[in-house]
Design a protein around this motif. Sequence first.
Motif, PDB file in Angstrom:
ATOM      1  N   ASP A  10       0.851  -1.192   0.000  1.00 58.77           N
ATOM      2  CA  ASP A  10       0.000   0.000   0.000  1.00 58.77           C
ATOM      3  C   ASP A  10       0.885   1.239   0.000  1.00 58.77           C
ATOM      4  O   ASP A  10       1.928   1.250   0.666  1.00 58.77           O
ATOM      5  CB  ASP A  10      -0.913  -0.001   1.233  1.00 58.77           C
ATOM      6  CG  ASP A  10      -2.128   0.889   1.055  1.00 58.77           C
ATOM      7  OD1 ASP A  10      -1.937   2.120   0.911  1.00 58.77           O
ATOM      8  OD2 ASP A  10      -3.243   0.367   1.049  1.00 58.77           O
ATOM      9  N   ASP A  11       0.472   2.260  -0.743  1.00 57.50           N
ATOM     10  CA  ASP A  11       1.284   3.481  -0.803  1.00 57.50           C
ATOM     11  C   ASP A  11       0.997   4.445   0.339  1.00 57.50           C
ATOM     12  O   ASP A  11       1.604   5.509   0.417  1.00 57.50           O
ATOM     13  CB  ASP A  11       1.106   4.187  -2.159  1.00 57.50           C
ATOM     14  CG  ASP A  11      -0.340   4.571  -2.436  1.00 57.50           C
ATOM     15  OD1 ASP A  11      -1.216   4.234  -1.607  1.00 57.50           O
ATOM     16  OD2 ASP A  11      -0.592   5.192  -3.488  1.00 57.50           O
ATOM     17  N   ASP A  12       0.091   4.065   1.233  1.00 52.42           N
ATOM     18  CA  ASP A  12      -0.244   4.892   2.390  1.00 52.42           C
ATOM     19  C   ASP A  12       0.550   4.384   3.600  1.00 52.42           C
ATOM     20  O   ASP A  12       0.234   3.329   4.164  1.00 52.42           O
ATOM     21  CB  ASP A  12      -1.742   4.804   2.665  1.00 52.42           C
ATOM     22  CG  ASP A  12      -2.202   5.714   3.798  1.00 52.42           C
ATOM     23  OD1 ASP A  12      -1.384   6.035   4.684  1.00 52.42           O
ATOM     24  OD2 ASP A  12      -3.386   6.100   3.800  1.00 52.42           O
ATOM     25  N   ALA A  13       1.579   5.141   3.990  1.00 55.75           N
ATOM     26  CA  ALA A  13       2.453   4.704   5.084  1.00 55.75           C
ATOM     27  C   ALA A  13       1.689   4.550   6.392  1.00 55.75           C
ATOM     28  O   ALA A  13       1.949   3.624   7.181  1.00 55.75           O
ATOM     29  CB  ALA A  13       3.606   5.697   5.258  1.00 55.75           C
ATOM     30  N   THR A  14       0.747   5.445   6.637  1.00 53.83           N
ATOM     31  CA  THR A  14      -0.037   5.363   7.874  1.00 53.83           C
ATOM     32  C   THR A  14      -0.841   4.079   7.923  1.00 53.83           C
ATOM     33  O   THR A  14      -0.906   3.409   8.967  1.00 53.83           O
ATOM     34  CB  THR A  14      -0.987   6.572   7.989  1.00 53.83           C
ATOM     35  OG1 THR A  14      -0.214   7.777   7.979  1.00 53.83           O
ATOM     36  CG2 THR A  14      -1.795   6.511   9.277  1.00 53.83           C
ATOM     37  N   SER A  34       5.734  -0.256  -0.220  1.00 52.58           N
ATOM     38  CA  SER A  34       5.066   1.009  -0.531  1.00 52.58           C
ATOM     39  C   SER A  34       4.486   1.058  -1.936  1.00 52.58           C
ATOM     40  O   SER A  34       3.805   2.018  -2.290  1.00 52.58           O
ATOM     41  CB  SER A  34       6.037   2.176  -0.338  1.00 52.58           C
ATOM     42  OG  SER A  34       7.148   2.047  -1.212  1.00 52.58           O
ATOM     43  N   SER A  35       4.736   0.045  -2.740  1.00 53.31           N
ATOM     44  CA  SER A  35       4.198   0.023  -4.103  1.00 53.31           C
ATOM     45  C   SER A  35       4.177  -1.395  -4.640  1.00 53.31           C
ATOM     46  O   SER A  35       4.890  -2.279  -4.141  1.00 53.31           O
ATOM     47  CB  SER A  35       5.052   0.896  -5.032  1.00 53.31           C
ATOM     48  OG  SER A  35       6.329   0.300  -5.239  1.00 53.31           O
ATOM     49  N   GLY A  36       3.354  -1.589  -5.672  1.00 57.99           N
ATOM     50  CA  GLY A  36       3.326  -2.890  -6.322  1.00 57.99           C
ATOM     51  C   GLY A  36       4.653  -3.223  -6.964  1.00 57.99           C
ATOM     52  O   GLY A  36       5.099  -4.372  -6.943  1.00 57.99           O
ATOM     53  N   GLU A  37       5.301  -2.179  -7.519  1.00 58.10           N
ATOM     54  CA  GLU A  37       6.593  -2.399  -8.160  1.00 58.10           C
ATOM     55  C   GLU A  37       7.630  -2.902  -7.155  1.00 58.10           C
ATOM     56  O   GLU A  37       8.427  -3.793  -7.471  1.00 58.10           O
ATOM     57  CB  GLU A  37       7.085  -1.090  -8.795  1.00 58.10           C
ATOM     58  CG  GLU A  37       6.286  -0.639 -10.009  1.00 58.10           C
ATOM     59  CD  GLU A  37       5.085   0.227  -9.670  1.00 58.10           C
ATOM     60  OE1 GLU A  37       4.550   0.877 -10.572  1.00 58.10           O
ATOM     61  OE2 GLU A  37       4.672   0.245  -8.481  1.00 58.10           O
ATOM     62  N   LEU A  52      -2.014  -8.546   0.825  1.00 54.49           N
ATOM     63  CA  LEU A  52      -3.067  -7.563   1.099  1.00 54.49           C
ATOM     64  C   LEU A  52      -2.658  -6.276   0.416  1.00 54.49           C
ATOM     65  O   LEU A  52      -1.600  -5.713   0.728  1.00 54.49           O
ATOM     66  CB  LEU A  52      -3.226  -7.341   2.609  1.00 54.49           C
ATOM     67  CG  LEU A  52      -4.216  -6.236   3.011  1.00 54.49           C
ATOM     68  CD1 LEU A  52      -5.636  -6.609   2.582  1.00 54.49           C
ATOM     69  CD2 LEU A  52      -4.160  -5.991   4.518  1.00 54.49           C
ATOM     70  N   THR A  53      -3.464  -5.827  -0.533  1.00 59.12           N
ATOM     71  CA  THR A  53      -3.093  -4.635  -1.279  1.00 59.12           C
ATOM     72  C   THR A  53      -4.298  -3.737  -1.500  1.00 59.12           C
ATOM     73  O   THR A  53      -5.453  -4.175  -1.371  1.00 59.12           O
ATOM     74  CB  THR A  53      -2.460  -5.014  -2.635  1.00 59.12           C
ATOM     75  OG1 THR A  53      -1.964  -3.852  -3.282  1.00 59.12           O
ATOM     76  CG2 THR A  53      -3.474  -5.710  -3.539  1.00 59.12           C
ATOM     77  N   ASP A  54      -4.032  -2.482  -1.826  1.00 53.73           N
ATOM     78  CA  ASP A  54      -5.090  -1.518  -2.113  1.00 53.73           C
ATOM     79  C   ASP A  54      -5.375  -1.534  -3.604  1.00 53.73           C
ATOM     80  O   ASP A  54      -4.454  -1.673  -4.420  1.00 53.73           O
ATOM     81  CB  ASP A  54      -4.663  -0.112  -1.677  1.00 53.73           C
ATOM     82  CG  ASP A  54      -5.859   0.784  -1.419  1.00 53.73           C
ATOM     83  OD1 ASP A  54      -6.767   0.822  -2.269  1.00 53.73           O
ATOM     84  OD2 ASP A  54      -5.887   1.457  -0.372  1.00 53.73           O
ATOM     85  N   ILE A  55      -6.641  -1.374  -3.961  1.00 58.21           N
ATOM     86  CA  ILE A  55      -6.981  -1.405  -5.377  1.00 58.21           C
ATOM     87  C   ILE A  55      -6.421  -0.202  -6.113  1.00 58.21           C
ATOM     88  O   ILE A  55      -6.079  -0.279  -7.294  1.00 58.21           O
ATOM     89  CB  ILE A  55      -8.518  -1.498  -5.553  1.00 58.21           C
ATOM     90  CG1 ILE A  55      -8.861  -2.043  -6.928  1.00 58.21           C
ATOM     91  CG2 ILE A  55      -9.179  -0.155  -5.291  1.00 58.21           C
ATOM     92  CD1 ILE A  55     -10.313  -2.459  -7.081  1.00 58.21           C
ATOM     93  N   ARG A  56      -6.293   0.941  -5.410  1.00 56.71           N
ATOM     94  CA  ARG A  56      -5.755   2.163  -6.027  1.00 56.71           C
ATOM     95  C   ARG A  56      -4.473   2.578  -5.315  1.00 56.71           C
ATOM     96  O   ARG A  56      -4.476   2.800  -4.113  1.00 56.71           O
ATOM     97  CB  ARG A  56      -6.777   3.298  -5.959  1.00 56.71           C
ATOM     98  CG  ARG A  56      -8.022   3.050  -6.790  1.00 56.71           C
ATOM     99  CD  ARG A  56      -8.924   4.263  -6.818  1.00 56.71           C
ATOM    100  NE  ARG A  56     -10.160   4.000  -7.538  1.00 56.71           N
ATOM    101  CZ  ARG A  56     -10.299   4.107  -8.849  1.00 56.71           C
ATOM    102  NH1 ARG A  56      -9.263   4.484  -9.583  1.00 56.71           N
ATOM    103  NH2 ARG A  56     -11.458   3.847  -9.439  1.00 56.71           N
ATOM    104  N   MET A  57      -3.392   2.679  -6.081  1.00 49.68           N
ATOM    105  CA  MET A  57      -2.114   3.118  -5.533  1.00 49.68           C
ATOM    106  C   MET A  57      -1.398   3.938  -6.592  1.00 49.68           C
ATOM    107  O   MET A  57      -1.718   3.863  -7.787  1.00 49.68           O
ATOM    108  CB  MET A  57      -1.236   1.907  -5.157  1.00 49.68           C
ATOM    109  CG  MET A  57      -1.799   1.012  -4.085  1.00 49.68           C
ATOM    110  SD  MET A  57      -0.636  -0.310  -3.625  1.00 49.68           S
ATOM    111  CE  MET A  57      -0.716  -1.351  -5.091  1.00 49.68           C
ATOM    112  N   GLY A  58      -0.407   4.718  -6.147  1.00 44.58           N
ATOM    113  CA  GLY A  58       0.462   5.361  -7.103  1.00 44.58           C
ATOM    114  C   GLY A  58       1.265   4.277  -7.819  1.00 44.58           C
ATOM    115  O   GLY A  58       1.663   3.284  -7.211  1.00 44.58           O
ATOM    116  N   GLY A  59       1.484   4.439  -9.108  1.00 49.21           N
ATOM    117  CA  GLY A  59       2.121   3.352  -9.854  1.00 49.21           C
ATOM    118  C   GLY A  59       1.071   2.337 -10.243  1.00 49.21           C
ATOM    119  O   GLY A  59      -0.087   2.681 -10.498  1.00 49.21           O
ATOM    120  N   ILE A  60       1.446   1.056 -10.272  1.00 45.60           N
ATOM    121  CA  ILE A  60       0.478   0.041 -10.696  1.00 45.60           C
ATOM    122  C   ILE A  60      -0.592  -0.160  -9.626  1.00 45.60           C
ATOM    123  O   ILE A  60      -0.345  -0.009  -8.432  1.00 45.60           O
ATOM    124  CB  ILE A  60       1.164  -1.302 -11.033  1.00 45.60           C
ATOM    125  CG1 ILE A  60       1.803  -1.920  -9.793  1.00 45.60           C
ATOM    126  CG2 ILE A  60       2.172  -1.139 -12.143  1.00 45.60           C
ATOM    127  CD1 ILE A  60       2.341  -3.324 -10.030  1.00 45.60           C
TER     128      ILE A  60
END
Length: 210
Positions: A10-14, A34-37, A52-60
């Motif tokens: 997930d790109d959200d550190a919090t 912090s990213s899919g990459e 466990l991942t977020d559907i919307r992130m910066g990058g992929i």
Amino acid sequence: MSQSRVYVVDDDATLRDALTFLLSSRRVSTSTFSSGEEFLEFFNPGLRGCVLTDIRMGGISGLELFSRLREAGSRLPCIVLTGHGDVPMAVEALKKGVRDFIEKPFDANDLVDKLIAAMADDDARAEQDAARRSHTDRLATLSDREAEVMQLLVAGKPNKVIADELSIAIRTVEVHRARIFEKLGVRSAVELVKLLAETDTMHGRATRSG
């Protein structure tokens, strides 16, 4: 083989920190990215647990991450966190193999329960894969004649019929039968049938010359 854990992407550190704390409170090991990459660079097919991942992130996106993991040979269960507007996209993802999606804001205990269940399923799958590999390795030790006798045994044919069909002595069938059971670690024809069913090799095993 790596330790089973939840890979939080997930790109959200919090959110990453909160999820790590939440999972550690239930004694679940985590690794965060912090990213899919970043996770794709880390990934190898030997990883155990779930993603466990977020559907919307910066990058992929989380869904693109799932697709790339599948292409890379991953069999890790994947749970996706979604916003309200992402639900139709998440439903489509389920059809492609994503294990589950959790809509934010989510219930913490429900999320952890689902992650633990996903990890347990992955552990069971890994154990089954290991058993299949072991069975396949054992099957490869059979000679061609032993393989022929084995197929007739699992077809339910008695020793005399096997001897007649293969034009060998009944005593020879008994010797082959004993060797087959010993090599495959089974004690009966019923156990032999179960072993072959587990390895999906009853119809079309590649026999070894011998």
